[in-house]
Motif scaffolding. Structure first.
Motif, mmCIF file in Angstrom:
data_model
loop_
_atom_site.group_PDB
_atom_site.id
_atom_site.type_symbol
_atom_site.label_atom_id
_atom_site.label_comp_id
_atom_site.label_asym_id
_atom_site.label_seq_id
_atom_site.Cartn_x
_atom_site.Cartn_y
_atom_site.Cartn_z
ATOM 1 N N ASP A 65 23.746 46.966 39.626
ATOM 2 C CA ASP A 65 24.528 45.787 39.249
ATOM 3 C C ASP A 65 25.665 45.615 40.259
ATOM 4 O OD1 ASP A 65 22.927 45.889 37.009
ATOM 5 O OD2 ASP A 65 24.517 46.538 35.646
ATOM 6 N N CYS A 66 26.197 44.391 40.302
ATOM 7 C CA CYS A 66 27.400 44.179 41.105
ATOM 8 C C CYS A 66 28.209 43.035 40.514
ATOM 9 C CB CYS A 66 27.065 43.907 42.570
ATOM 10 S SG CYS A 66 26.326 42.303 42.895
ATOM 11 N N LYS A 67 29.466 42.987 40.912
ATOM 12 C CA LYS A 67 30.345 41.884 40.543
ATOM 13 C C LYS A 67 30.722 41.134 41.815
ATOM 14 C CE LYS A 67 32.369 43.904 36.373
ATOM 15 N NZ LYS A 67 31.750 42.954 35.456
ATOM 16 N N ILE A 68 30.709 39.806 41.714
ATOM 17 C CA ILE A 68 31.076 38.957 42.845
ATOM 18 C C ILE A 68 32.328 38.192 42.434
ATOM 19 C CG2 ILE A 68 30.328 37.090 44.374
ATOM 20 C CD1 ILE A 68 27.412 38.170 43.219
ATOM 21 N N TYR A 69 33.345 38.241 43.275
ATOM 22 C CA TYR A 69 34.623 37.593 42.986
ATOM 23 C C TYR A 69 34.821 36.406 43.932
ATOM 24 C CZ TYR A 69 35.435 42.013 40.586
ATOM 25 O OH TYR A 69 35.317 43.112 39.769
ATOM 26 N N TYR A 70 35.178 35.271 43.350
ATOM 27 C CA TYR A 70 35.498 34.061 44.114
ATOM 28 C C TYR A 70 36.991 33.840 43.948
ATOM 29 C CZ TYR A 70 30.440 33.178 43.560
ATOM 30 O OH TYR A 70 29.075 33.283 43.552
ATOM 31 N N ASN A 71 37.774 34.250 44.923
ATOM 32 C CA ASN A 71 39.225 34.095 44.851
ATOM 33 C C ASN A 71 39.613 32.823 45.604
ATOM 34 O OD1 ASN A 71 41.974 34.378 44.691
ATOM 35 N ND2 ASN A 71 42.101 36.094 46.104
ATOM 36 N N VAL A 72 39.860 31.757 44.849
ATOM 37 C CA VAL A 72 40.206 30.460 45.448
ATOM 38 C C VAL A 72 41.690 30.493 45.770
ATOM 39 C CG1 VAL A 72 40.169 27.958 45.134
ATOM 40 C CG2 VAL A 72 38.411 29.385 44.020
#
Length: 203
Positions: A65-72
């Protein structure tokens, strides 16, 4: 010791270097529904700047599994940013971080995070800046991070921006992000070979 298992790759499987900065400036269009002045539904066509050809790859030999972060970090007023991963989509209208999960990614498997991930810039020229990062299962720190600059020149004319040599539809999705094998009644999201996405209505 940090066991890094994921990296960003392009559509050809080439690793995008950790810390790299990408520029997305191809303009596409999307259609949305709105109420007209008389209360009737109207279709509104908007310019978008899609995230083109960016994938997350499991570089380990195990399903993870992985987590993807979208830091706007930069989002001009009056604009919005939409992020999708594994059919999980959300939209923000202010700066901040969105977190998406990718479950049980096969060894050497990829997750498409480009489809339906886009900046809707409105009418004025500007730039939206998003820092993308991945943290794999078992990783103590971030596996990889890139910065994506979405750039809009302010031109509302889509004609002439795209070279239609690459206008082949390479994927079709339902409104909830499910991959379709054929057109389906309702809203279909088309992904083109050049990275553009477009929402169309099939009657």
């Amino acid at each position: 010791m940090n066991a890094q298992s994921f990296s960003f790759v392009d559509e050809n499987g080439n690793v995008i270097e950790n810390g790299a900065t990408l520029t997305m400036d191809k303009v596409g269009t999307t259609q949305s529904f709105d109420y007209g002045p008389n209360g009737e539904f109207i279709i509104v066509e908007k310019s978008i700047v899609p995230l083109g050809g960016v994938y997350v790859k499991n570089t380990s030999s195990q399903k993870k599994d992985c987590k993807i972060y979208y830091n706007v970090t930069t989002l001009p007023a009056g604009t919005s940013f939409a992020a999708c991963c594994a059919g999980n989509c959300s939209t923000v209208t202010s700066e901040g971080t969105m977190e998406k999960d990718a479950k049980e990614v096969e060894p050497n498997g990829t997750v498409d995070i480009s489809s339906q991930t886009e900046w809707v810039p409105g009418e004025a020229a500007g730039t939206c800046v998003v820092k993308l990062s991945i943290k794999g299962e078992g990783s103590l720190t971030t596996d990889s991070e890139i910065t994506v600059n979405f750039v809009y020149s302010g031109s509302t004319s889509v004609n002439g921006i795209h070279n239609d040599v690459n206008n082949e539809v390479v994927a079709r999705y339902s409104i909830d992000g499910q991959l379709l094998n054929a057109p389906q009644k309702g809203i279909n999201i088309l992904k083109y070979a050049d990275g553009r996405t477009e929402k169309v209505i099939v009657k």
